[in-house]
Design a protein around this motif. Structure first.
Motif, mmCIF file in Angstrom:
data_model
loop_
_atom_site.group_PDB
_atom_site.id
_atom_site.type_symbol
_atom_site.label_atom_id
_atom_site.label_comp_id
_atom_site.label_asym_id
_atom_site.label_seq_id
_atom_site.Cartn_x
_atom_site.Cartn_y
_atom_site.Cartn_z
ATOM 1 N N SER A 1 0.783 -1.122 -0.015
ATOM 2 C CA SER A 1 0.067 -0.138 0.044
ATOM 3 C C SER A 1 0.959 1.174 -0.098
ATOM 4 O O SER A 1 0.467 2.170 -0.641
ATOM 5 N N VAL A 2 1.873 1.227 0.781
ATOM 6 C CA VAL A 2 2.598 2.340 0.866
ATOM 7 C C VAL A 2 3.579 2.668 -0.495
ATOM 8 O O VAL A 2 3.608 3.627 -0.980
ATOM 9 N N VAL A 3 4.152 1.572 -0.913
ATOM 10 C CA VAL A 3 4.842 1.862 -2.299
ATOM 11 C C VAL A 3 3.971 2.400 -3.494
ATOM 12 O O VAL A 3 4.242 3.039 -4.134
ATOM 13 N N ALA A 4 2.784 1.669 -3.511
ATOM 14 C CA ALA A 4 1.671 2.017 -4.391
ATOM 15 C C ALA A 4 1.557 3.750 -4.322
ATOM 16 O O ALA A 4 1.184 4.268 -5.188
ATOM 17 N N GLY A 5 1.177 4.298 -2.921
ATOM 18 C CA GLY A 5 0.758 5.520 -2.898
ATOM 19 C C GLY A 5 2.080 6.368 -3.195
ATOM 20 O O GLY A 5 1.837 7.292 -3.828
ATOM 21 N N VAL A 6 3.270 5.954 -2.584
ATOM 22 C CA VAL A 6 4.574 6.702 -3.189
ATOM 23 C C VAL A 6 4.760 6.781 -4.758
ATOM 24 O O VAL A 6 4.817 7.781 -5.381
ATOM 25 N N LEU A 7 4.343 5.875 -5.452
ATOM 26 C CA LEU A 7 4.568 5.872 -6.927
ATOM 27 C C LEU A 7 3.591 6.619 -7.449
ATOM 28 O O LEU A 7 3.727 7.344 -8.541
ATOM 29 N N ILE A 8 2.272 6.590 -6.941
ATOM 30 C CA ILE A 8 1.322 7.468 -7.438
ATOM 31 C C ILE A 8 1.733 8.850 -7.257
ATOM 32 O O ILE A 8 1.498 9.854 -8.097
ATOM 33 N N ALA A 9 2.257 9.312 -6.060
ATOM 34 C CA ALA A 9 2.715 10.750 -5.940
ATOM 35 C C ALA A 9 3.687 11.064 -6.716
ATOM 36 O O ALA A 9 3.679 12.263 -6.955
ATOM 37 N N ILE A 10 4.756 10.202 -6.942
ATOM 38 C CA ILE A 10 5.821 10.645 -7.792
ATOM 39 C C ILE A 10 5.306 11.010 -9.324
ATOM 40 O O ILE A 10 5.820 11.986 -9.760
ATOM 41 N N GLY A 11 4.250 10.081 -9.623
ATOM 42 C CA GLY A 11 3.643 10.227 -10.972
ATOM 43 C C GLY A 11 2.997 11.413 -11.306
ATOM 44 O O GLY A 11 3.193 12.363 -12.163
ATOM 45 N N PHE A 12 2.463 11.671 -10.093
ATOM 46 C CA PHE A 12 1.515 13.165 -10.268
ATOM 47 C C PHE A 12 2.337 14.404 -10.061
ATOM 48 O O PHE A 12 2.236 15.453 -10.608
ATOM 49 N N LEU B 1 -7.432 5.329 -4.333
ATOM 50 C CA LEU B 1 -8.335 4.377 -3.819
ATOM 51 C C LEU B 1 -8.755 3.168 -4.973
ATOM 52 O O LEU B 1 -8.945 2.092 -4.542
ATOM 53 N N VAL B 2 -8.480 3.737 -6.174
ATOM 54 C CA VAL B 2 -8.924 2.978 -7.265
ATOM 55 C C VAL B 2 -7.837 1.887 -7.418
ATOM 56 O O VAL B 2 -8.111 0.397 -7.414
ATOM 57 N N ILE B 3 -6.481 2.176 -7.531
ATOM 58 C CA ILE B 3 -5.587 1.427 -7.698
ATOM 59 C C ILE B 3 -5.239 0.461 -6.575
ATOM 60 O O ILE B 3 -4.813 -0.684 -6.537
ATOM 61 N N GLY B 4 -5.638 0.978 -5.512
ATOM 62 C CA GLY B 4 -5.614 0.122 -4.125
ATOM 63 C C GLY B 4 -6.519 -1.060 -4.146
ATOM 64 O O GLY B 4 -5.956 -2.085 -3.425
#
Length: 408
Positions: free
Chosen positions: A74-85, A104-107
């Motif tokens: 969950s943390v890695v996914a959130g971090v990657l999303i933030a980097i992309g945005f 929330l969708v990717i999670g």
């Protein structure tokens, strides 16, 4: 002074309770992860590490492993999303909304279970800082530190096996069922108003709540047996308790139906007992055997010593055999009564059928067959490398055959 130290003494006395164990283990793991993160992370207060450890460390090793993996994902996914945005847009109300929506969708797709909100939380925390990339990887590092410390903590200090707590809960449930059977037996020997019969019915319905609590304790015990090096045969131990609780749950339902039958009988009796004295005596004896059988059955499925298990199985077989003989005598007496007073034969027959079902559900051979069926099912569902389930199944069958020859 003694009053001031009483909470500490109470904590020591309750040191094996899940809540106490969880508190101590989580605190220790969080502190250790924070100290490690201080040495490895560039953040001045790497609180993500102890936060991760708190969420990762569970009461059982199995739940710790599964929670640790989902937490890191969950943390890695959130971090990657933030980097992309952050590479495309800055922080504004609409970009924040898009980050939360995407997280929330990717999670849901990365299979993080109950940690779906953590994907969005990680993305928001990282997106809200100035140096996104550096902070992002620091957050990933801290999360990995917390998860690794939590996992190592449970590997080095293996959590307790909670079978004894589940066994105590099952024993307590059986004791409540025995108490209800004693109340039923008592009310058979005297006039029972509808209100008193209804009280027994409510007592039977409360068993449902007890079963829910026992089921929760058993699920925790099942998790504590998985991947635990202290347990040699975790599958067999889990199945013995689970199939045993299933049988007791069915018996509890039957008892509730029996109480309903007796309540209906009470509505037809304005005076006197439900049955003539000879039938009453035999029925009281029958319910007594059912009570002892439930107690022996609970001891059989919860005991950890083979000698005690054999003794409990022998007592159970004796109670079931004697109970069936008593049931046959009751059937003959009730049949004679039907010929002279057929008005309430449906209720009399229902009460007898319900006793039959309890005797059948507690049957030793039926229990062994159920265990073998469950072992077969787990064998079919297991990968090829886990065919050692077959050895457990053969062991159960061997004990069944030895038990059967001993009974003969």
């Amino acid at each position: 002074m003694s009053e001031a130290t009483e909470p500490l003494r109470d904590l020591v006395r309750r040191h094996r309770e899940p809540a106490v164990v969880q508190t101590v283990r989580s605190t220790a793991a969080a502190v250790i992860s924070y100290v490690v993160a201080l040495q490895l992370s560039s953040e001045p207060a790497p609180l993500t590490a102890p936060l991760t450890a708190l969420l990762v460390v569970q009461v059982t090793l199995y739940s710790t492993l599964t929670n640790g993996i989902r937490r890191v994902n969950s943390v890695v996914a959130g971090v990657l999303i933030a980097i992309g945005f952050s590479a495309l847009v800055g922080l504004s109300w609409w970009s924040l909304g898009l980050v939360i929506l995407a997280s929330l969708v990717i999670g849901r797709f990365v299979r993080v279970g109950e940690y779906v909100p953590e994907v969005a939380i990680s993305a928001m925390l990282v997106l809200g800082v100035t140096q996104v990339t550096a902070t992002a990887w620091d957050r990933v590092l801290e999360t990995l530190i917390g998860a690794v410390v939590g996992l190592l903590f449970n590997f080095l200090f293996v959590p307790p096996v909670w079978v004894s707590d589940a066994s105590a809960a099952i024993t307590d449930l059986a004791g409540r069922m025995q108490k209800l059977l004693a109340h039923i037996s008592d009310q058979l020997g005297e006039h029972t108003p509808v209100e008193r019969a209804a009280a027994r019915l409510h007592e039977a319905r409360r068993l449902d709540h007890d079963i829910v609590q026992v089921d929760a304790a058993l699920r925790q015990a099942e998790d504590s047996l998985r991947l635990n090096p202290r347990v040699k045969e975790p599958l067999l131990s889990r199945l013995v308790l689970r199939t045993g609780l299933d049988a007791l749950e069915i018996c509890a339902v039957i008892l509730r139906v029996s109480c309903r039958t007796l309540t209906d009988l009470a509505k037809t009796r304005t005076a006197g007992t439900f049955f003539p004295p000879p039938v009453t005596t035999e029925l009281q004896e029958l319910f007594g055997h059912l009570s002892h059988a439930i107690g022996s059955f609970a001891e059989l499925i919860t005991t950890q010593v083979s000698a005690n298990a054999e003794e409990a199985e022998s007592r159970l077989a004796t109670e079931l055999a004697t109970g069936r003989e008593c049931r046959n005598r009751v059937a003959r007496l009730l049949l004679d009564g039907v010929r002279t007073d057929p008005e309430h034969w449906q209720l009399h027959g229902a009460l007898l059928a319900e006793a039959d079902r309890i005797l059948d559900e507690l049957d030793v051979e039926k229990r062994s067959e159920r265990l073998i069926e469950e072992l077969d099912r787990h064998t079919r569902e297991a990968p090829a490398g886990r065919r050692w389930f077959e050895d457990l199944k053969r062991r159960v069958r061997g004990s069944v055959r030895r038990g059967g020859s001993g009974a003969d």
